[in-house]
Design a protein around this motif. Structure first.
Motif, PDB file in Angstrom:
ATOM      1  N   ALA A 278       0.832  -1.203   0.000  1.00  0.00           N
ATOM      2  CA  ALA A 278       0.000   0.000   0.000  1.00  0.00           C
ATOM      3  C   ALA A 278       0.870   1.258   0.000  1.00  0.00           C
ATOM      4  CB  ALA A 278      -0.921  -0.011   1.211  1.00  0.00           C
ATOM      5  N   GLY A 279       1.978   1.219   0.717  1.00  0.00           N
ATOM      6  CA  GLY A 279       2.873   2.369   0.748  1.00  0.00           C
ATOM      7  C   GLY A 279       3.499   2.676  -0.589  1.00  0.00           C
ATOM      8  N   ALA A 280       3.615   1.672  -1.441  1.00  0.00           N
ATOM      9  CA  ALA A 280       4.141   1.861  -2.791  1.00  0.00           C
ATOM     10  C   ALA A 280       3.020   2.097  -3.795  1.00  0.00           C
ATOM     11  CB  ALA A 280       4.964   0.640  -3.202  1.00  0.00           C
ATOM     12  N   ALA A 281       1.788   2.281  -3.316  1.00  0.00           N
ATOM     13  CA  ALA A 281       0.608   2.516  -4.155  1.00  0.00           C
ATOM     14  C   ALA A 281       0.321   1.344  -5.078  1.00  0.00           C
ATOM     15  CB  ALA A 281       0.742   3.816  -4.951  1.00  0.00           C
ATOM     16  N   ALA A 282       0.586   0.126  -4.586  1.00  0.00           N
ATOM     17  CA  ALA A 282       0.307  -1.071  -5.373  1.00  0.00           C
ATOM     18  C   ALA A 282      -1.163  -1.445  -5.274  1.00  0.00           C
ATOM     19  CB  ALA A 282       1.162  -2.232  -4.876  1.00  0.00           C
ATOM     20  N   CYS A 283      -1.655  -2.086  -6.307  1.00  0.00           N
ATOM     21  CA  CYS A 283      -2.984  -2.696  -6.258  1.00  0.00           C
ATOM     22  C   CYS A 283      -2.830  -4.067  -5.616  1.00  0.00           C
ATOM     23  CB  CYS A 283      -3.565  -2.825  -7.656  1.00  0.00           C
ATOM     24  SG  CYS A 283      -5.149  -3.692  -7.705  1.00  0.00           S
ATOM     25  N   LEU A 284      -3.416  -4.233  -4.440  1.00  0.00           N
ATOM     26  CA  LEU A 284      -3.204  -5.449  -3.655  1.00  0.00           C
ATOM     27  C   LEU A 284      -4.418  -6.359  -3.732  1.00  0.00           C
ATOM     28  CD1 LEU A 284      -1.180  -6.795  -1.650  1.00  0.00           C
ATOM     29  CD2 LEU A 284      -2.465  -5.708   0.189  1.00  0.00           C
ATOM     30  N   GLU A 301     -10.010  -0.164  -1.779  1.00  0.00           N
ATOM     31  CA  GLU A 301      -8.606  -0.023  -1.396  1.00  0.00           C
ATOM     32  C   GLU A 301      -7.840  -1.342  -1.481  1.00  0.00           C
ATOM     33  OE1 GLU A 301      -9.546   3.535   1.847  1.00  0.00           O
ATOM     34  OE2 GLU A 301      -9.463   1.443   2.486  1.00  0.00           O
ATOM     35  N   ILE A 302      -8.557  -2.440  -1.629  1.00  0.00           N
ATOM     36  CA  ILE A 302      -7.950  -3.759  -1.712  1.00  0.00           C
ATOM     37  C   ILE A 302      -8.958  -4.704  -2.360  1.00  0.00           C
ATOM     38  CG2 ILE A 302      -8.773  -4.544   0.549  1.00  0.00           C
ATOM     39  CD1 ILE A 302      -6.028  -5.861   0.979  1.00  0.00           C
ATOM     40  N   LEU A 303      -8.472  -5.718  -3.067  1.00  0.00           N
ATOM     41  CA  LEU A 303      -9.326  -6.747  -3.646  1.00  0.00           C
ATOM     42  C   LEU A 303      -9.192  -8.020  -2.822  1.00  0.00           C
ATOM     43  CD1 LEU A 303      -8.505  -6.183  -7.431  1.00  0.00           C
ATOM     44  CD2 LEU A 303     -10.526  -5.386  -6.172  1.00  0.00           C
ATOM     45  N   VAL A 304     -10.308  -8.651  -2.504  1.00  0.00           N
ATOM     46  CA  VAL A 304     -10.328  -9.814  -1.612  1.00  0.00           C
ATOM     47  C   VAL A 304     -10.740 -11.053  -2.415  1.00  0.00           C
ATOM     48  CG1 VAL A 304     -11.310 -10.822   0.473  1.00  0.00           C
ATOM     49  CG2 VAL A 304     -10.906  -8.345   0.347  1.00  0.00           C
ATOM     50  N   ALA A 305      -9.968 -12.125  -2.229  1.00  0.00           N
ATOM     51  CA  ALA A 305     -10.221 -13.372  -2.950  1.00  0.00           C
ATOM     52  C   ALA A 305     -10.494 -14.502  -1.977  1.00  0.00           C
ATOM     53  CB  ALA A 305      -9.022 -13.719  -3.830  1.00  0.00           C
ATOM     54  N   LEU A 331      -2.937   3.801  -0.521  1.00  0.00           N
ATOM     55  CA  LEU A 331      -1.860   4.661  -0.026  1.00  0.00           C
ATOM     56  C   LEU A 331      -2.411   5.779   0.848  1.00  0.00           C
ATOM     57  CD1 LEU A 331       1.068   5.642   0.050  1.00  0.00           C
ATOM     58  CD2 LEU A 331       0.669   6.766  -2.159  1.00  0.00           C
ATOM     59  N   GLU A 332      -3.490   6.406   0.402  1.00  0.00           N
ATOM     60  CA  GLU A 332      -4.091   7.489   1.178  1.00  0.00           C
ATOM     61  C   GLU A 332      -4.565   6.980   2.545  1.00  0.00           C
ATOM     62  OE1 GLU A 332      -5.560  11.485   1.727  1.00  0.00           O
ATOM     63  OE2 GLU A 332      -4.109  10.555   0.356  1.00  0.00           O
ATOM     64  N   ARG A 335      -1.481   6.031   4.943  1.00  0.00           N
ATOM     65  CA  ARG A 335      -0.738   7.214   5.378  1.00  0.00           C
ATOM     66  C   ARG A 335      -1.429   7.941   6.521  1.00  0.00           C
ATOM     67  NH1 ARG A 335       1.386  10.166  -0.215  1.00  0.00           N
ATOM     68  NH2 ARG A 335       3.399   9.065  -0.349  1.00  0.00           N
ATOM     69  N   HIS A 336      -2.750   7.869   6.560  1.00  0.00           N
ATOM     70  CA  HIS A 336      -3.493   8.597   7.584  1.00  0.00           C
ATOM     71  C   HIS A 336      -3.862   7.750   8.799  1.00  0.00           C
ATOM     72  CE1 HIS A 336      -4.092  11.481   4.248  1.00  0.00           C
ATOM     73  NE2 HIS A 336      -4.179  12.352   5.214  1.00  0.00           N
ATOM     74  N   GLU A 337      -3.949   6.415   8.634  1.00  0.00           N
ATOM     75  CA  GLU A 337      -4.466   5.593   9.726  1.00  0.00           C
ATOM     76  C   GLU A 337      -3.534   4.476  10.180  1.00  0.00           C
ATOM     77  OE1 GLU A 337      -8.421   4.136   9.140  1.00  0.00           O
ATOM     78  OE2 GLU A 337      -9.083   5.954   8.109  1.00  0.00           O
ATOM     79  N   HIS A 338      -2.545   4.125   9.366  1.00  0.00           N
ATOM     80  CA  HIS A 338      -1.761   2.928   9.677  1.00  0.00           C
ATOM     81  C   HIS A 338      -0.267   3.177   9.456  1.00  0.00           C
ATOM     82  CE1 HIS A 338      -5.508   0.761   9.994  1.00  0.00           C
ATOM     83  NE2 HIS A 338      -5.830   1.047   8.750  1.00  0.00           N
TER      84      HIS A 338
END
Length: 363
Positions: A278-284, A301-305, A331-332, A335-338
């Motif tokens: 997430a810090g690298a703005a990756a799609c996780l 913010e994330i995809l769940v499988a 990323l947003e 940066r603000h919560e974690h």
């Protein structure tokens, strides 16, 4: 406070997935005024695969993994205000735990920091003489890498005075968006060491989608995968040092997180790679586990499988534009919560509260 921390390694991530967690939380504690001494054994070739030099914010003592080396570092426990034994050092774990408890100064706080709580608790259920179980009456606190309410309840059920999860987080000083690197170009990348309690899930959530999507490119990093049978569209690249994690996460169309069996079962246990990605703005894309919305919002913010088919479906439908939007939103959020600065506030408050209670008792 003067904190003596006995752990696997601060300097090397080689067969040591907790390295970036230790770095993030201890750096943030040092910035809050604590003095950190980290004791790590010279074991498992970690010193030959260092990712960082000894940092300015901590003194690092590398000790020989011998009885003499053990005795030397245990002798230093008495000088600390807080002694912390982490699990998974890999050598002399029982002796380290018993030794720091015995040698800590009378005023010192005694803490066990569990970076694999679900597995530790399983061991404690099977073994009434487990060293951690035996040590709980003498410990002031148990911190855990994650696990949420189930882990807290389990530890307190075994007699822990208090258990507080300190979750993985984003290290703002090290994990940032970077330009793509052709070495890591692929559709789906996964980074983790090969471990027995992760392998079946990797087969389901990574290797199965690779077989289902033969036209797509897959990349796996980490130790131990070289002799693992894999589809022809999977490339294994071995150990990836922490200096390359940003590029590894920022380059692929998507990055995969796969929890170990015990962490998936208990939930509330995001791995370090979740926040690094997430810090690298990756799609996780992550395997499903209880508690995900505490950290990132599914589908935004994330995809769940739920299984490998879900991973394949996510990947087949994913466009570069949507991948960038998901990565930017993640990323947003982190940066603000974690961040580790926020996690350190929790630890700092607990340490000061326990120290004040100890002074009141002494008075």
């Amino acid at each position: 406070m003067n904190i003596a921390f006995y752990g696997s390694s601060l300097l090397s991530s080689y067969w040591n997935g907790a390295a970036t967690y230790y770095r993030g939380i201890l750096r943030a504690l040092a910035e809050r005024g604590h003095r950190i001494t980290f004791y790590e054994p010279d074991a498992f070739d970690r010193q030959q695969h260092r990712d960082i030099d000894p940092p300015e914010w901590a003194e690092v003592v590398v000790w020989p993994a011998t009885p003499e080396g053990l005795a030397g570092v245990l002798a230093e426990a008495g000088a600390a205000d807080v002694v912390i034994k982490a699990n998974g050092v890999g050598v002399y774990d029982r002796e380290l735990l018993e030794g720091v408890l015995a040698r800590a100064a009378p005023h010192a706080l005694r803490i066990f920091w569990d970076v694999d709580a679900a597995a530790t608790l399983d061991e404690m259920r099977r073994d009434p003489a487990h060293p951690v179980r035996a040590a709980l009456p003498r410990l002031d606190m148990v911190f855990t890498y994650g696990g949420g309410p189930p882990v807290v309840a389990a530890y307190e059920g075994f007699g822990a005075k208090e258990c507080v999860p300190v979750y993985n987080a984003l290290d703002l000083t090290t994990h940032v968006p970077v330009p793509p690197d052709p070495r890591f170009a692929c559709d789906l990348a996964f980074l983790a060491n090969r471990l027995p309690d992760r392998e079946a899930r990797v087969e389901e959530f990574f290797l199965k989608p690779a077989a289902l999507l033969p036209e797509r490119r897959f990349l796996i990093g980490g130790n131990g995968w070289a002799d693992k049978p894999m589809p022809g569209n999977v490339r294994a690249i071995g150990h990836v040092g922490t200096a390359e994690h940003n590029a590894f996460n920022a380059t692929p169309l998507a990055v995969l997180n796969v929890a170990r069996d015990s962490m998936a079962e208990v939930g509330f246990s995001p791995a370090t790679r979740v926040f690094e990605a997430a810090g690298a703005a990756a799609c996780l894309i992550t395997d499903a586990w209880v508690g995900i919305p505490m950290f990132l919002e599914p589908d935004r913010e994330i995809l769940v499988a739920r299984d490998g088919q879900d991973v394949a479906d996510h990947l087949a439908a994913l466009t570069p534009e949507r991948a960038r939007a998901i990565g930017a939103a993640a990323l947003e959020r982190v940066r603000h919560e974690h961040t580790y600065e926020l996690r350190a506030v929790i630890v700092d408050r607990v340490l000061h509260r326990l120290a004040e209670a100890r002074r009141e008792v002494a008075a």
